[in-house]
Write a protein that holds these residues in place. Structure first.
Motif, short mmCIF file in Angstrom:
data_model
loop_
_atom_site.label_atom_id
_atom_site.label_comp_id
_atom_site.label_asym_id
_atom_site.label_seq_id
_atom_site.Cartn_x
_atom_site.Cartn_y
_atom_site.Cartn_z
N VAL A 63 0.84 -1.19 -0.13
CA VAL A 63 -0.05 -0.17 -0.08
C VAL A 63 0.97 1.32 -0.05
N MET A 64 1.83 1.37 0.79
CA MET A 64 2.59 2.33 0.85
C MET A 64 3.62 2.67 -0.61
N GLY A 65 3.85 1.63 -1.17
CA GLY A 65 4.45 1.59 -2.37
C GLY A 65 3.45 2.37 -3.66
N ALA A 66 2.36 1.67 -3.26
CA ALA A 66 1.64 2.28 -4.37
C ALA A 66 1.20 3.68 -4.28
N ALA A 67 0.90 4.16 -3.21
CA ALA A 67 0.72 5.65 -2.63
C ALA A 67 1.98 6.29 -3.10
N TYR A 68 3.08 5.91 -2.86
CA TYR A 68 4.19 6.68 -3.43
C TYR A 68 4.32 6.70 -4.89
#
Length: 82
Positions: A63-68
């Motif tokens: 999720v953090m990678g997709a948001a970034y």
């Protein structure tokens, strides 16, 4: 020097070729029974707490990678005015 190498070769050969000193119990049937029973739990969480922690860590990083990635795309698509 040669005696030491010869002794090392003998020890290595002896440990590899000798039979096992202790028989290891086969745990595969128990694991199969545990993972195949229908208890309403997803298969990726049946391993216990470590599986749950690993699953949550993986989902969080995803999720953090997709948001970034979305943040960087928006930053590139809408450049700041100088």
């Amino acid at each position: 020097m040669n005696r030491q190498i010869f002794a090392l070769q003998q020890v290595a050969r002896r440990t590899i070729s000798s039979s096992a000193r202790r028989q290891v119990e086969n745990k595969v049937p128990q694991k199969q029974k545990h993972f195949q029973e229908d208890n309403g739990m997803p298969i990726h969480l049946k391993g216990g707490g470590s599986d749950t922690l690993l699953y949550r860590l993986t989902m969080g990083l995803t999720v953090m990678g997709a948001a970034y990635a979305v943040f960087e795309l928006v930053k590139v698509a809408l450049p700041q005015k100088k």
